[in-house]
Design a protein around this motif. Structure first.
Motif, PDB file in Angstrom:
ATOM      1  N   TYR A   1       0.826  -1.204   0.000  1.00  0.00           N
ATOM      2  CA  TYR A   1       0.000   0.000   0.000  1.00  0.00           C
ATOM      3  C   TYR A   1       0.863   1.257   0.000  1.00  0.00           C
ATOM      4  CZ  TYR A   1      -3.948  -3.035   0.898  1.00  0.00           C
ATOM      5  OH  TYR A   1      -4.894  -4.004   0.770  1.00  0.00           O
TER       6      TYR A   1
ATOM      7  N   LEU B 142      -6.804   1.283   0.772  1.00  0.00           N
ATOM      8  CA  LEU B 142      -7.415   0.590   1.911  1.00  0.00           C
ATOM      9  C   LEU B 142      -8.939   0.559   1.766  1.00  0.00           C
ATOM     10  CD1 LEU B 142      -5.304   1.966   4.915  1.00  0.00           C
ATOM     11  CD2 LEU B 142      -5.300  -0.364   4.015  1.00  0.00           C
TER      12      LEU B 142
ATOM     13  N   CYS C  93      -2.481  -1.081   8.303  1.00  0.00           N
ATOM     14  CA  CYS C  93      -2.096  -2.232   7.482  1.00  0.00           C
ATOM     15  C   CYS C  93      -1.651  -3.404   8.359  1.00  0.00           C
ATOM     16  CB  CYS C  93      -0.960  -1.850   6.521  1.00  0.00           C
ATOM     17  SG  CYS C  93      -1.469  -0.857   5.118  1.00  0.00           S
TER      18      CYS C  93
END
Length: 292
Positions: free
Chosen positions: A37, A47, A178
């Motif tokens: 990401y 996300l 994350c």
């Protein structure tokens, strides 16, 4: 003069476009294929995409990455900040960059098979490309949108802020999410990528590189020209040449790296024989204005 200024701005728009293509391509080629990401608003968009597809099971065509569309939506309120808080040209360049990013991330397919299978190598190459692309956008007076707008806004108003630092702070929150949503390994690789890209941004974005300039000249009017044309304060005192024993004006000022060529032109126009020393400095305390 107007034609030269217009041509200069056209080149800057082209630089913003080139930088946008560079960092958007880095995301599609080296980050997304590994399930990693990005930071900033684009990372938040990724996300949101993952939550919509994997957790809420929203039916979205496989070849379309909606993170680009979400990224555009998140940038809408930031456009107002760019227009009112920075400048109209910054707003136009950033808007062009966001539209181009939205198109590339949404439409350009992710490579299959992977170009580079090793995650660490992908993070390094992707981080360098992303940072160079964003830095190029900032150097040309625009940005890649998202948190870059906040970085520019705060760096203009607070001495200890830079675009890279703002990105690191926001990215820290993203990568903590994350780690909680996925696994620690994913978060670590994302942090490596973010650190490399932020470091590269601050090396290219010359607004954050400050220079101390010492000028030795026998001509009057250099200090007033610097203050009038570059809007920088100057300290001046009288010196004496150790060899010639002639009177010399010694000037000291602090500028950003992107103002070096402008200062050189101003000084050499008045005194082609001026002796100029440039020293990179780490920090400044006092009334130093950061300018875009």
């Amino acid at each position: 003069m107007k034609n030269k200024l217009r041509q200069n701005e056209i080149w800057k728009f082209l630089m913003v476009a080139a930088g946008t293509i560079l960092f958007s391509t880095a995301i599609n080629l080296f980050l997304t294929p590994l399930g990693l990401y990005n930071g900033g608003a684009l990372g938040i968009s990724q996300l949101i995409r993952t939550v919509l597809i994997e957790y809420l099971h929203v039916p979205i065509p496989a070849k379309i990455d909606i993170s680009g569309i979400v990224y555009f939506i998140l940038n809408v309120p930031l456009f107002l900040l760019a227009y009112r808080g920075v400048s109209r040209l910054f707003f136009l360049k950033t808007g062009m960059s966001v539209l181009l990013t939205t198109f590339i991330v949404t439409v350009i397919p992710v490579p299959d098979p992977l170009i580079i299978e090793d995650p660490l190598t992908s993070c390094i190459i992707g981080g360098l490309m992303y940072g160079a692309g964003v830095g190029l956008c900032l150097y040309a007076g625009g940005s890649g949108g998202g948190t870059d707008i906040l970085g520019i806004y705060f760096s203009k108003r607070y001495r200890n802020f830079s675009v890279g630092k703002v990105n690191v702070l926001i990215n820290g929150v993203i990568y903590l999410v994350c780690a909680l949503m996925f696994n620690v390994e994913t978060a670590i690789y994302c942090i490596i990528y973010a650190a490399i890209s932020s470091f590269t941004v601050d090396r290219i974005h010359s607004q954050n590189i400050m220079i101390q300039v010492t000028i030795f000249t026998k001509q009057d009017g250099v200090a007033s020209a610097i203050m009038k044309e570059i809007y920088r304060g100057v300290t001046e005192w009288k010196g004496d040449g150790a060899y010639t024993h002639e009177d010399t004006n010694v000037l000291v000022t602090a500028i950003s790296k992107y103002e070096v060529n402008l200062l050189r032109r101003v000084v050499q126009r008045i005194d082609p024989n001026a002796f100029i020393i440039y020293n990179k400095i780490m920090n400044i305390d006092g009334n130093y204005l950061k300018k875009l």
